[in-house]
Design a protein around this motif. Sequence first.
Motif, PDB file in Angstrom:
ATOM      1  N   LEU A 112       0.833  -1.204   0.000  1.00 17.02           N
ATOM      2  CA  LEU A 112       0.000   0.000   0.000  1.00 17.02           C
ATOM      3  C   LEU A 112       0.868   1.256   0.000  1.00 17.02           C
ATOM      4  N   VAL A 113       1.919   1.241   0.835  1.00 14.73           N
ATOM      5  CA  VAL A 113       2.824   2.399   0.891  1.00 14.73           C
ATOM      6  C   VAL A 113       3.507   2.613  -0.445  1.00 14.73           C
ATOM      7  N   VAL A 114       3.992   1.531  -1.060  1.00 16.83           N
ATOM      8  CA  VAL A 114       4.661   1.644  -2.360  1.00 16.83           C
ATOM      9  C   VAL A 114       3.673   2.139  -3.418  1.00 16.83           C
ATOM     10  N   GLY A 115       2.411   1.656  -3.350  1.00  8.48           N
ATOM     11  CA  GLY A 115       1.398   2.117  -4.297  1.00  8.48           C
ATOM     12  C   GLY A 115       1.112   3.598  -4.164  1.00  8.48           C
ATOM     13  N   VAL A 116       0.967   4.069  -2.918  1.00  6.64           N
ATOM     14  CA  VAL A 116       0.741   5.500  -2.680  1.00  6.64           C
ATOM     15  C   VAL A 116       1.932   6.313  -3.167  1.00  6.64           C
ATOM     16  N   PHE A 117       3.129   5.779  -2.951  1.00  3.37           N
ATOM     17  CA  PHE A 117       4.345   6.457  -3.416  1.00  3.37           C
ATOM     18  C   PHE A 117       4.350   6.588  -4.937  1.00  3.37           C
ATOM     19  N   ALA A 118       3.973   5.509  -5.644  1.00  3.89           N
ATOM     20  CA  ALA A 118       3.946   5.547  -7.113  1.00  3.89           C
ATOM     21  C   ALA A 118       2.932   6.561  -7.617  1.00  3.89           C
ATOM     22  N   VAL A 119       1.762   6.617  -6.951  1.00  2.00           N
ATOM     23  CA  VAL A 119       0.748   7.603  -7.347  1.00  2.00           C
ATOM     24  C   VAL A 119       1.252   9.018  -7.111  1.00  2.00           C
ATOM     25  N   TYR A 120       1.937   9.219  -5.995  1.00  2.27           N
ATOM     26  CA  TYR A 120       2.490  10.541  -5.677  1.00  2.27           C
ATOM     27  C   TYR A 120       3.503  10.993  -6.723  1.00  2.27           C
ATOM     28  N   VAL A 121       4.410  10.083  -7.122  1.00  6.62           N
ATOM     29  CA  VAL A 121       5.423  10.422  -8.127  1.00  6.62           C
ATOM     30  C   VAL A 121       4.761  10.739  -9.467  1.00  6.62           C
ATOM     31  N   ALA A 122       3.762   9.922  -9.864  1.00 13.12           N
ATOM     32  CA  ALA A 122       3.070  10.157 -11.133  1.00 13.12           C
ATOM     33  C   ALA A 122       2.334  11.502 -11.115  1.00 13.12           C
ATOM     34  N   HIS A 123       1.671  11.805  -9.997  1.00 15.17           N
ATOM     35  CA  HIS A 123       0.947  13.079  -9.884  1.00 15.17           C
ATOM     36  C   HIS A 123       1.913  14.257  -9.935  1.00 15.17           C
ATOM     37  N   THR A 124       3.065  14.124  -9.262  1.00 16.81           N
ATOM     38  CA  THR A 124       4.053  15.197  -9.268  1.00 16.81           C
ATOM     39  C   THR A 124       4.592  15.431 -10.675  1.00 16.81           C
ATOM     40  N   CYS A 125       4.839  14.351 -11.412  1.00 14.93           N
ATOM     41  CA  CYS A 125       5.318  14.483 -12.799  1.00 14.93           C
ATOM     42  C   CYS A 125       4.280  15.209 -13.651  1.00 14.93           C
ATOM     43  N   TRP A 126       3.004  14.895 -13.447  1.00 14.58           N
ATOM     44  CA  TRP A 126       1.943  15.549 -14.207  1.00 14.58           C
ATOM     45  C   TRP A 126       1.869  17.042 -13.867  1.00 14.58           C
ATOM     46  N   VAL A 127       2.002  17.360 -12.579  1.00 18.90           N
ATOM     47  CA  VAL A 127       1.973  18.768 -12.163  1.00 18.90           C
ATOM     48  C   VAL A 127       3.169  19.515 -12.736  1.00 18.90           C
ATOM     49  N   MET A 128       4.347  18.902 -12.698  1.00 19.92           N
ATOM     50  CA  MET A 128       5.541  19.540 -13.240  1.00 19.92           C
ATOM     51  C   MET A 128       5.405  19.776 -14.739  1.00 19.92           C
ATOM     52  N   TYR A 129       4.803  18.830 -15.449  1.00 16.97           N
ATOM     53  CA  TYR A 129       4.586  19.003 -16.891  1.00 16.97           C
ATOM     54  C   TYR A 129       3.647  20.179 -17.137  1.00 16.97           C
ATOM     55  N   GLY A 130       2.609  20.306 -16.301  1.00 20.21           N
ATOM     56  CA  GLY A 130       1.678  21.425 -16.438  1.00 20.21           C
ATOM     57  C   GLY A 130       2.328  22.768 -16.170  1.00 20.21           C
TER      58      GLY A 130
END
Length: 539
Positions: A10-28
Amino acid sequence: MLSRSSFTSLVVGVFAVYVAHTCWVMYGIVYTRPCPAAADGAAGGCVWPYLARKPKLQLSVYTTTRSSIGTESNIDLVLNVEDFDIESKFERTVNVSVPKKTRNNGTLYAFVFLHHAGILPWHDGKQVHIVSPLTTYMVPKPEEINLLTGESDTQQIEAEKQTNALDEPVSHWRSRLTLNVMVEDFVFDGSSLPADVHRYMKMVQLGKTVHYLPILFIDQLSNRVKDLMVINRSTTELPLTVSYDKISLGKLRFWIHMQDAVYSLQQFGFSEKDADEVKGIFVDTNLYFLALTFFVAAFHLLFDFLAFKNDISFWKKKRSMIGMSTKAVLWRCFSTVVIFLFLLDEQTSLLVLIPAGIGAVIELWKVKKALKMTIRWQGLRPKFQFGSYNDSEKKTEEYDAQAMKYLSYLLYPLCIGGAGYSLLNVKYKSWYSWLINSFVNGVYAFGFLFMLPQLFVNYKMKSVAHLPWKAFTYKAFNTFIDDIFAFIITMPTSHRLACFRDDVVFLVYLYQRWLYPVDKSRVNEFGESYEEKSKKKGS
């Protein structure tokens, strides 16, 4: 109730979602959608760059003690750049007169104007300007002296000494002013202007089209603590280095967000020095390397959490100290607490200080477990009780004591000699500072020697099965990540060198793990063996 493996997943899954969301925000942030009508040559709904008209511009920098100005009274012109070329970078140093109000802990502001050449800024309807304080408040660094002779490197004036004695913040001069102009001929969509850039934009109507005037930006991230100068009551002039460079739209938006993040940290209680460590990550690092640093930092945070979790889980269940060096546990606790106090005394960044503090608390708890200590309160007075060791644990203690005996012959003279040398030749703020520095220098220089008792116990028992290998694995990953951070985050040199020293220690443990394979018939600290578990599952 979640099992350990499902919780980790669960922790690793939340971490992966966090990294993906951050990448999307940075792209924006980096990518801005241009006005779709601009491709067809239509003007409707688009905001066009005024710089595309190639106006003849002039850059003027004024100083004043007021945060707003309406006329040219009570202001001083400190820099005037005629025929200002937005494509050409420059750096100039000027002397600025310091008013009496500023010398008495007042604030001095810089007003930077970009306006048409030959016209005064307040007479130009198409000028843009931005304001930045040239002073800030901070507690000066304490004076360091030789504790035996009382000699110091610098002789401060009496007023400064009084201020330092009271430990109060004083006015400091920002000796650098970094300016940027966004030079891209970018056409914005008027219906979806980015909020971060919008607050720096000034619009004008020219015919049937709307134009935005040059976007002027002051890079506050370049204002570093190392460039600050204490303002004395006798100071009449101070140097100011004004530097200029063009900036792209993507970098401008990224820089605005980073400045807002640093400002938010300061609102949450980060000091000027703490915020400066964060600034250094952005300013002194290449943007591509900075992106890599973000991912490295994210994984460091994940491995830190998993290492703490597995270490706590291992010690929480541990009932026996067979194969574990009690001296090594005590030393890790002592060294971790000393390092934390040293980092606190050096006013190190919170990015380094907070994890060190958490680690110190965990090590204290592990000592309590290793010594089988229980605390009972008799009123307000604590009473400590220690458990007994069985024969196997006593055998481990014999190996442990034997290793420490040989080690003390080498370690103690080195530490005492180092402390004496530093007392004679190095300047410190106080005797406490000398004591902490002596301890921590011993920890950093010879601390890895205290890992030898555990290696010696492993050698005598020809086994490493008693060690918390999951936590060791995560710590090993973090050790190599720390090697990268050692060059990015500001920290004492001795702490930086210790990061590389730990690499050697983990490599020795890995060699012992290869040298002593797991004996599946061996009983672990819980009284179970791998073969017995397999039989139970098969029956």
